[in-house]
Design a protein around this motif. Structure first.
Motif, PDB file in Angstrom:
ATOM      1  N   GLY A  13      12.060  30.025  -0.568  1.00  0.00           N
ATOM      2  CA  GLY A  13      12.683  30.377   0.692  1.00  0.00           C
ATOM      3  C   GLY A  13      12.595  29.315   1.753  1.00  0.00           C
ATOM      4  N   PHE A  14      11.909  28.238   1.477  1.00  0.00           N
ATOM      5  CA  PHE A  14      11.761  27.167   2.453  1.00  0.00           C
ATOM      6  C   PHE A  14      12.489  25.916   1.984  1.00  0.00           C
ATOM      7  N   THR A  15      13.180  25.281   2.901  1.00  0.00           N
ATOM      8  CA  THR A  15      13.810  24.017   2.597  1.00  0.00           C
ATOM      9  C   THR A  15      12.940  22.873   3.110  1.00  0.00           C
ATOM     10  N   PHE A  16      13.289  21.668   2.686  1.00  0.00           N
ATOM     11  CA  PHE A  16      12.435  20.520   2.965  1.00  0.00           C
ATOM     12  C   PHE A  16      12.266  20.278   4.461  1.00  0.00           C
ATOM     13  N   ASP A  17      13.288  20.619   5.252  1.00  0.00           N
ATOM     14  CA  ASP A  17      13.187  20.346   6.685  1.00  0.00           C
ATOM     15  C   ASP A  17      12.144  21.229   7.377  1.00  0.00           C
ATOM     16  N   TYR A  18      11.644  22.219   6.687  1.00  0.00           N
ATOM     17  CA  TYR A  18      10.573  23.053   7.232  1.00  0.00           C
ATOM     18  C   TYR A  18       9.259  22.292   7.334  1.00  0.00           C
ATOM     19  N   TYR A  19       9.132  21.267   6.512  1.00  0.00           N
ATOM     20  CA  TYR A  19       7.843  20.585   6.365  1.00  0.00           C
ATOM     21  C   TYR A  19       7.743  19.352   7.259  1.00  0.00           C
ATOM     22  N   THR A  20       6.688  19.311   8.059  1.00  0.00           N
ATOM     23  CA  THR A  20       6.330  18.077   8.737  1.00  0.00           C
ATOM     24  C   THR A  20       5.704  17.156   7.692  1.00  0.00           C
ATOM     25  N   ILE A  21       6.134  15.916   7.676  1.00  0.00           N
ATOM     26  CA  ILE A  21       5.646  14.954   6.690  1.00  0.00           C
ATOM     27  C   ILE A  21       5.022  13.768   7.412  1.00  0.00           C
ATOM     28  N   GLY A  22       3.941  13.300   6.891  1.00  0.00           N
ATOM     29  CA  GLY A  22       3.291  12.141   7.487  1.00  0.00           C
ATOM     30  C   GLY A  22       2.955  11.078   6.464  1.00  0.00           C
ATOM     31  N   TRP A  23       2.976   9.844   6.920  1.00  0.00           N
ATOM     32  CA  TRP A  23       2.495   8.716   6.117  1.00  0.00           C
ATOM     33  C   TRP A  23       1.122   8.300   6.638  1.00  0.00           C
ATOM     34  N   PHE A  24       0.215   8.093   5.716  1.00  0.00           N
ATOM     35  CA  PHE A  24      -1.122   7.636   6.035  1.00  0.00           C
ATOM     36  C   PHE A  24      -1.440   6.438   5.151  1.00  0.00           C
ATOM     37  N   ARG A  25      -2.444   5.696   5.528  1.00  0.00           N
ATOM     38  CA  ARG A  25      -2.871   4.584   4.692  1.00  0.00           C
ATOM     39  C   ARG A  25      -4.390   4.484   4.725  1.00  0.00           C
ATOM     40  N   GLN A  26      -4.903   3.883   3.673  1.00  0.00           N
ATOM     41  CA  GLN A  26      -6.340   3.692   3.581  1.00  0.00           C
ATOM     42  C   GLN A  26      -6.627   2.319   2.990  1.00  0.00           C
ATOM     43  N   ALA A  27      -7.266   1.498   3.774  1.00  0.00           N
ATOM     44  CA  ALA A  27      -7.713   0.188   3.309  1.00  0.00           C
ATOM     45  C   ALA A  27      -9.087   0.349   2.669  1.00  0.00           C
ATOM     46  N   PRO A  28      -9.482  -0.569   1.816  1.00  0.00           N
ATOM     47  CA  PRO A  28     -10.783  -0.458   1.149  1.00  0.00           C
ATOM     48  C   PRO A  28     -11.926  -0.317   2.151  1.00  0.00           C
ATOM     49  N   GLY A  29     -12.760   0.689   1.919  1.00  0.00           N
ATOM     50  CA  GLY A  29     -13.910   0.907   2.770  1.00  0.00           C
ATOM     51  C   GLY A  29     -13.618   1.534   4.112  1.00  0.00           C
ATOM     52  N   MET A  30     -12.357   1.905   4.330  1.00  0.00           N
ATOM     53  CA  MET A  30     -11.962   2.453   5.627  1.00  0.00           C
ATOM     54  C   MET A  30     -11.529   3.911   5.479  1.00  0.00           C
ATOM     55  N   LYS A  31     -11.469   4.609   6.607  1.00  0.00           N
ATOM     56  CA  LYS A  31     -10.963   5.971   6.605  1.00  0.00           C
ATOM     57  C   LYS A  31      -9.436   5.943   6.561  1.00  0.00           C
ATOM     58  N   HIS A  32      -8.868   7.084   6.232  1.00  0.00           N
ATOM     59  CA  HIS A  32      -7.412   7.212   6.278  1.00  0.00           C
ATOM     60  C   HIS A  32      -6.925   7.042   7.718  1.00  0.00           C
ATOM     61  N   GLU A  33      -5.825   6.345   7.851  1.00  0.00           N
ATOM     62  CA  GLU A  33      -5.223   6.102   9.169  1.00  0.00           C
ATOM     63  C   GLU A  33      -3.813   6.665   9.193  1.00  0.00           C
ATOM     64  N   GLY A  34      -3.504   7.438  10.214  1.00  0.00           N
ATOM     65  CA  GLY A  34      -2.155   7.937  10.366  1.00  0.00           C
ATOM     66  C   GLY A  34      -1.214   6.818  10.746  1.00  0.00           C
ATOM     67  N   VAL A  35      -0.101   6.717  10.047  1.00  0.00           N
ATOM     68  CA  VAL A  35       0.862   5.641  10.273  1.00  0.00           C
ATOM     69  C   VAL A  35       2.108   6.156  10.980  1.00  0.00           C
ATOM     70  N   SER A  36       2.673   7.232  10.451  1.00  0.00           N
ATOM     71  CA  SER A  36       3.917   7.753  11.000  1.00  0.00           C
ATOM     72  C   SER A  36       4.078   9.186  10.555  1.00  0.00           C
ATOM     73  N   CYS A  37       4.881   9.932  11.285  1.00  0.00           N
ATOM     74  CA  CYS A  37       5.169  11.305  10.877  1.00  0.00           C
ATOM     75  C   CYS A  37       6.492  11.740  11.472  1.00  0.00           C
ATOM     76  N   ILE A  38       7.114  12.709  10.808  1.00  0.00           N
ATOM     77  CA  ILE A  38       8.306  13.372  11.323  1.00  0.00           C
ATOM     78  C   ILE A  38       7.956  14.839  11.481  1.00  0.00           C
ATOM     79  N   SER A  39       8.102  15.312  12.688  1.00  0.00           N
ATOM     80  CA  SER A  39       7.728  16.686  12.999  1.00  0.00           C
ATOM     81  C   SER A  39       8.880  17.637  12.713  1.00  0.00           C
ATOM     82  N   SER A  40       8.581  18.743  12.017  1.00  0.00           N
ATOM     83  CA  SER A  40       9.599  19.764  11.778  1.00  0.00           C
ATOM     84  C   SER A  40       9.770  20.660  12.998  1.00  0.00           C
ATOM     85  N   SER A  41       8.825  20.650  13.908  1.00  0.00           N
ATOM     86  CA  SER A  41       8.904  21.553  15.059  1.00  0.00           C
ATOM     87  C   SER A  41       9.762  20.986  16.173  1.00  0.00           C
ATOM     88  N   ASP A  42       9.637  19.694  16.446  1.00  0.00           N
ATOM     89  CA  ASP A  42      10.429  19.123  17.521  1.00  0.00           C
ATOM     90  C   ASP A  42      11.390  18.036  17.059  1.00  0.00           C
TER      91      ASP A  42
END
Length: 128
Positions: free
Chosen positions: A30-59
Motif C-alpha cells: 500500500g505504500f509507494t516509494f515516495d512515502y519513504y524519506t531516503i538518506g545517504w550516509f558514509r563511513q570512513a575507516p575508524g569513523m562514525k557514520h556521517e549523514g551526507v544527504s537526504c530527501i524528505s518525504s514530508s516536505d
C-alpha cells in the motif's frame, strides 16, 4: 521490510565524479516509494557514520551536509524506486563506504539515522 542496495562506487581522482545508485525493494503493502524519506550516509575507516544527504518525504526538501554542499546532488525517481547521489569535485576526504537508508532524521539542520539497518554499502575511493 524495505531493502536497499547501493551501487556505483569505485575509484576516482581528486576533482572527478561518481554517481551512486540506491534501489529499493520490498516496499510495504500500500505504500509507494515516495512515502519513504531516503538518506545517504558514509563511513570512513575508524569513523562514525556521517549523514551526507537526504530527501524528505514530508516536505519534499533535499538536504546536504555542509561538507558536500555544492558538490553532491541527490535525486530520486519514484517510478524506479531509486535514488542517486551525483558526486562532483571529489576530494580524498570523500573516501568512505556509502550507504543509503530509509527514514533517517532529515532536515536542513540534521541528517541522522537512529536505526541499525545498514546495507552492504558501496566503496568510494578518491585519490589525490
Amino acid at each position: 521490510q524495505v531493502q536497499l542496495v547501493e551501487s556505483g562506487g569505485g575509484l576516482a581522482q581528486s576533482g572527478g565524479s561518481l554517481r551512486l545508485s540506491c534501489e529499493a525493494s520490498g516496499l510495504s503493502s500500500g505504500f509507494t516509494f515516495d512515502y519513504y524519506t531516503i538518506g545517504w550516509f558514509r563511513q570512513a575507516p575508524g569513523m562514525k557514520h556521517e549523514g551526507v544527504s537526504c530527501i524528505s518525504s514530508s516536505d519534499g526538501g533535499t538536504y546536504y551536509a555542509n561538507s558536500v554542499k555544492g558538490r553532491f546532488t541527490m535525486s530520486r525517481d519514484n517510478a524506479k524506486n531509486t535514488v542517486w547521489l551525483q558526486m562532483n569535485s571529489l576530494r580524498p576526504e570523500d573516501t568512505s563506504v556509502y550507504y543509503c537508508v530509509v527514514h533517517p532524521i532529515c532536515s536542513a539542520y540534521v541528517i541522522e539515522y537512529l536505526g541499525d539497518s545498514w546495507g552492504q554499502g558501496t566503496q568510494v575511493t578518491v585519490s589525490s
